[in-house]
Write an enzyme that holds these catalytic residues in place. Structure first.
Site, PDB file in Angstrom:
ATOM      1  N   ASN A   1       0.236 -16.278   6.880  1.00  0.00           N
ATOM      2  CA  ASN A   1      -1.016 -15.517   6.955  1.00  0.00           C
ATOM      3  C   ASN A   1      -1.937 -15.791   5.778  1.00  0.00           C
ATOM      4  O   ASN A   1      -3.134 -15.469   5.848  1.00  0.00           O
ATOM      5  CB  ASN A   1      -0.713 -14.026   7.055  1.00  0.00           C
ATOM      6  CG  ASN A   1      -0.122 -13.632   8.399  1.00  0.00           C
ATOM      7  OD1 ASN A   1      -0.186 -14.390   9.367  1.00  0.00           O
ATOM      8  ND2 ASN A   1       0.464 -12.457   8.474  1.00  0.00           N
TER       9      ASN A   1
ATOM     10  N   LYS B   1      -4.766   5.762  -0.982  1.00  0.00           N
ATOM     11  CA  LYS B   1      -5.755   6.602  -0.303  1.00  0.00           C
ATOM     12  C   LYS B   1      -5.351   8.068  -0.406  1.00  0.00           C
ATOM     13  O   LYS B   1      -4.156   8.381  -0.329  1.00  0.00           O
ATOM     14  CB  LYS B   1      -5.873   6.195   1.170  1.00  0.00           C
ATOM     15  CG  LYS B   1      -6.070   4.708   1.389  1.00  0.00           C
ATOM     16  CD  LYS B   1      -6.037   4.360   2.867  1.00  0.00           C
ATOM     17  CE  LYS B   1      -5.914   2.856   3.062  1.00  0.00           C
ATOM     18  NZ  LYS B   1      -4.540   2.360   2.775  1.00  0.00           N
TER      19      LYS B   1
ATOM     20  N   HIS C   1      -9.058   8.789   2.776  1.00  0.00           N
ATOM     21  CA  HIS C   1      -8.401   8.190   3.937  1.00  0.00           C
ATOM     22  C   HIS C   1      -9.091   8.515   5.260  1.00  0.00           C
ATOM     23  O   HIS C   1      -9.134   7.677   6.163  1.00  0.00           O
ATOM     24  CB  HIS C   1      -6.942   8.661   4.002  1.00  0.00           C
ATOM     25  CG  HIS C   1      -6.045   7.728   4.745  1.00  0.00           C
ATOM     26  ND1 HIS C   1      -4.702   7.632   4.471  1.00  0.00           N
ATOM     27  CD2 HIS C   1      -6.278   6.849   5.746  1.00  0.00           C
ATOM     28  CE1 HIS C   1      -4.162   6.733   5.281  1.00  0.00           C
ATOM     29  NE2 HIS C   1      -5.099   6.248   6.071  1.00  0.00           N
TER      30      HIS C   1
ATOM     31  N   TYR D   1       1.323   7.143   3.780  1.00  0.00           N
ATOM     32  CA  TYR D   1       2.359   6.190   4.185  1.00  0.00           C
ATOM     33  C   TYR D   1       3.724   6.594   3.637  1.00  0.00           C
ATOM     34  O   TYR D   1       4.751   6.054   4.056  1.00  0.00           O
ATOM     35  CB  TYR D   1       2.029   4.777   3.705  1.00  0.00           C
ATOM     36  CG  TYR D   1       0.733   4.204   4.220  1.00  0.00           C
ATOM     37  CD1 TYR D   1      -0.010   4.832   5.222  1.00  0.00           C
ATOM     38  CD2 TYR D   1       0.227   3.016   3.699  1.00  0.00           C
ATOM     39  CE1 TYR D   1      -1.208   4.308   5.673  1.00  0.00           C
ATOM     40  CE2 TYR D   1      -0.967   2.475   4.150  1.00  0.00           C
ATOM     41  CZ  TYR D   1      -1.692   3.136   5.129  1.00  0.00           C
ATOM     42  OH  TYR D   1      -2.882   2.600   5.570  1.00  0.00           O
TER      43      TYR D   1
ATOM     44  N   LYS E   1      -0.021  -7.221   7.835  1.00  0.00           N
ATOM     45  CA  LYS E   1       1.335  -6.759   7.536  1.00  0.00           C
ATOM     46  C   LYS E   1       2.338  -7.622   8.279  1.00  0.00           C
ATOM     47  O   LYS E   1       2.147  -7.941   9.448  1.00  0.00           O
ATOM     48  CB  LYS E   1       1.512  -5.302   7.961  1.00  0.00           C
ATOM     49  CG  LYS E   1       2.902  -4.728   7.679  1.00  0.00           C
ATOM     50  CD  LYS E   1       3.077  -3.366   8.321  1.00  0.00           C
ATOM     51  CE  LYS E   1       3.240  -3.463   9.810  1.00  0.00           C
ATOM     52  NZ  LYS E   1       3.541  -2.174  10.459  1.00  0.00           N
TER      53      LYS E   1
ATOM     54  N   ASP F   1      -1.931  -2.771  -0.319  1.00  0.00           N
ATOM     55  CA  ASP F   1      -2.631  -1.600   0.195  1.00  0.00           C
ATOM     56  C   ASP F   1      -1.630  -0.560   0.696  1.00  0.00           C
ATOM     57  O   ASP F   1      -0.860  -0.821   1.626  1.00  0.00           O
ATOM     58  CB  ASP F   1      -3.555  -2.012   1.340  1.00  0.00           C
ATOM     59  CG  ASP F   1      -4.341  -0.838   1.914  1.00  0.00           C
ATOM     60  OD1 ASP F   1      -5.464  -0.606   1.451  1.00  0.00           O
ATOM     61  OD2 ASP F   1      -3.812  -0.157   2.818  1.00  0.00           O
TER      62      ASP F   1
END
Length: 281
Positions: A237, A73, A106, A48, A227, A43
């Site tokens: 995770n 996004k 976004h 970013y 993250k 993602d």
């Protein structure tokens, strides 16, 4: 990897690797490490400013493109049908992809209708497989779909043990809109990794606080975007499918609800702030 089926039949991996705030110089290797750990969902976003690095990581990861699910996004400065379309071309180039699995609006500001029409066009042309929104309230998400051609297939919002949003999640899911959680660990705020309630549940199952949170979200049918820059944490995770939370666990987590976001400014301040944020993307 377990998946959730979007309303248009596209499967999305329930666990995703988010690259928000990962420095561009570290993003390429982080993506490679995440995919090696077992992630198949990456993602990113125009805002970013690391789409190019994500693209290079995808190219070098050693996994076939069709096995990956890539999300980006459209940022507010690219709002409007033609501006959004032009930005999608730039995102495709930066990611070095012939198609993007999912593109989200976004933020719910600016010409979201025009932006949505651009996403619908690109989905119809096969350049985007799924389209959705981020940070929209349920009524705004449904409004966008009802007055256009396609209902958003996902909404990515802040969800964590301190901001659980049960009513919004139920409203979105009842409309066939998949829910994705950003900041599932609240970015470490409120001492979440030392929280005694979450730590006690983790001890019960031999799991970390992060694993407990991810499992809690997965059991609610929510796509989780986590993250970590450390390969061992990435693998950790992903290891959340060998235990199940019981009713006592869920009630304990429910008690952590604060009823408010850990990040949002006042609504008016937020709109003004976002209007002024330009990334040149």
């Amino acid at each position: 990897m377990q998946t959730i089926q979007l309303a248009n039949g596209i499967p999305i991996p329930v666990l995703g690797f988010g690259v928000y705030q990962i420095p561009p110089a570290e993003t390429e290797q982080a993506v490679i490490n995440a995919i090696r750990a077992g992630y198949r969902h990456i993602d990113t976003a125009q805002a970013y400013v690391n789409e190019s690095e994500v693209g290079r990581g995808i190219a070098r990861c050693g996994v076939a493109r069709e096995e990956l699910f890539i999300t980006t996004k459209v940022w507010v400065e690219n709002a409007g049908e033609e501006a959004a379309a032009a930005s999608l071309e730039r995102s495709l180039q930066r990611l070095n992809l012939s198609y993007i699995d999912m593109v989200l609006i976004h933020q719910p500001y600016g010409d979201v209708y025009g932006t949505w029409r651009a996403l619908e066009r690109y989905q119809a042309a096969g350049k985007i497989r799924a389209i959705g929104v981020s940070n929209f309230t349920p009524d705004r998400a449904v409004d966008l779909g009802i007055f256009n051609q396609v209902m958003p297939q996902a909404n990515q919002i802040e969800i964590n043990p301190f901001h659980q949003r049960n009513e919004q999640i139920a409203a979105l899911q009842s409309e066939g809109i998949a829910v994705e959680a950003w900041a599932p660990f609240a970015e470490g705020k409120n001492g979440i990794f030392q929280n005694p309630v979450l730590a006690a549940i983790g001890k019960k199952y031999g799991k970390t606080v992060a694993q407990v949170i991810i499992r809690w979200l997965v059991e609610r049918g929510i796509v989780v975007l986590a993250k970590s820059s450390k390969p061992e944490r990435m693998a950790q995770n992903l290891n959340v499918f060998d235990f199940t939370l019981d009713d006592e666990d869920k009630a304990a987590i429910a008690s952590l609800e604060t009823g408010q976001s850990l990040f949002t400014r006042s609504p008016v301040e937020r709109v003004k702030w976002i209007h002024g944020v330009k990334f040149g993307v």
